[in-house]
Design an enzyme around this catalytic site. Structure first.
Site, short mmCIF file in Angstrom:
data_model
loop_
_atom_site.label_atom_id
_atom_site.label_comp_id
_atom_site.label_asym_id
_atom_site.label_seq_id
_atom_site.Cartn_x
_atom_site.Cartn_y
_atom_site.Cartn_z
N HIS A 120 3.76 -12.03 17.20
CA HIS A 120 4.38 -10.83 16.63
C HIS A 120 5.82 -11.12 16.28
CE1 HIS A 120 5.04 -10.73 21.00
NE2 HIS A 120 6.19 -10.13 20.73
N ASN A 175 9.91 -14.28 19.41
CA ASN A 175 10.07 -14.97 20.69
C ASN A 175 8.82 -15.83 20.90
OD1 ASN A 175 12.54 -13.64 21.26
ND2 ASN A 175 11.42 -11.84 21.97
P1 5GP Z 1 8.01 -10.10 23.36
O1 5GP Z 1 8.79 -9.88 24.64
O2 5GP Z 1 6.67 -10.73 23.65
O3 5GP Z 1 8.78 -10.83 22.31
O4 5GP Z 1 7.77 -8.66 22.76
C1 5GP Z 1 6.75 -7.82 23.17
C2 5GP Z 1 7.14 -6.44 22.74
O5 5GP Z 1 5.99 -5.63 22.79
C3 5GP Z 1 8.17 -5.77 23.65
O6 5GP Z 1 9.32 -5.42 22.90
C4 5GP Z 1 7.45 -4.56 24.21
O7 5GP Z 1 8.27 -3.44 24.33
C5 5GP Z 1 6.32 -4.35 23.22
N1 5GP Z 1 5.12 -3.77 23.77
C6 5GP Z 1 4.46 -4.19 24.89
N2 5GP Z 1 3.36 -3.44 25.08
C7 5GP Z 1 3.31 -2.54 24.06
C8 5GP Z 1 2.40 -1.50 23.71
O8 5GP Z 1 1.40 -1.25 24.39
N3 5GP Z 1 2.68 -0.79 22.59
C9 5GP Z 1 3.77 -1.04 21.81
N4 5GP Z 1 3.96 -0.27 20.74
N5 5GP Z 1 4.66 -2.01 22.11
C10 5GP Z 1 4.43 -2.75 23.22
#
Ligand code: 5GP
Ligand code: ZN
Length: 115
Positions: free
Chosen positions: A100, A87
């Site tokens: 990521h 994303n």
């Molecule tokens: P995005 O929404 O930016 O594409 O994805 C971020 C991802 O990071 C989400 O799926 C969320 O659940 C995960 N995430 C956010 N904070 C943490 C954390 O502290 N530890 C882990 N393992 N995952 C996290």
């Protein structure tokens, strides 16, 4: 970046369930999994997103598809299939601004790229 949660995970200042690590990349379980297997593949060097690529992150990122395929195989996803997504920016739903890649699998993921 001192306030970046993924930098803190990379630095082991915040715990995470790490399944893979090398000099450039780390992979760990998503804290709110959206599928039976939901891993995050993260370049160690801080970089906001694919829209803000740095030379350091570029080297790590070039290896992501290969690592994703290895992790998918390790987690038994090759037969059923899996998805790798990044994303990028607010409209794409990016919430953590450290580059990521989501590796998802273990159930039918649906055919929609957007709703
Ligand atoms: P995005 O929404 O930016 O594409 O994805 C971020 C991802 O990071 C989400 O799926 C969320 O659940 C995960 N995430 C956010 N904070 C943490 C954390 O502290 N530890 C882990 N393992 N995952 C996290
Ligand atoms: Zn970071």
């Amino acid at each position: 970046m001192s306030e970046c949660i993924f930098c803190k995970i990379v630095q082991k200042e915040v715990p995470a369930s790490i399944v893979y690590e090398d000099e450039l990349l780390v992979a760990f379980k998503d804290i709110f999994p959206q599928a039976p297997v939901h891993l995050l593949i993260v370049p160690k060097a801080h970089c906001e997103s694919l829209s803000r690529m740095t030379t350091e992150a570029e080297m790590a990122t070039s290896r992501v598809p290969f690592l994703a395929a290895k992790l998918a195989a390790d987690h038994g996803l090759v037969g059923g299939g899996w998805r790798l997504i990044a994303n990028t920016g607010a409209d794409a739903g990016q919430t953590v601004f450290h580059l990521h890649f989501h590796l998802l699998g273990g159930k039918p993921l649906g055919g929609k790229l957007c709703q």
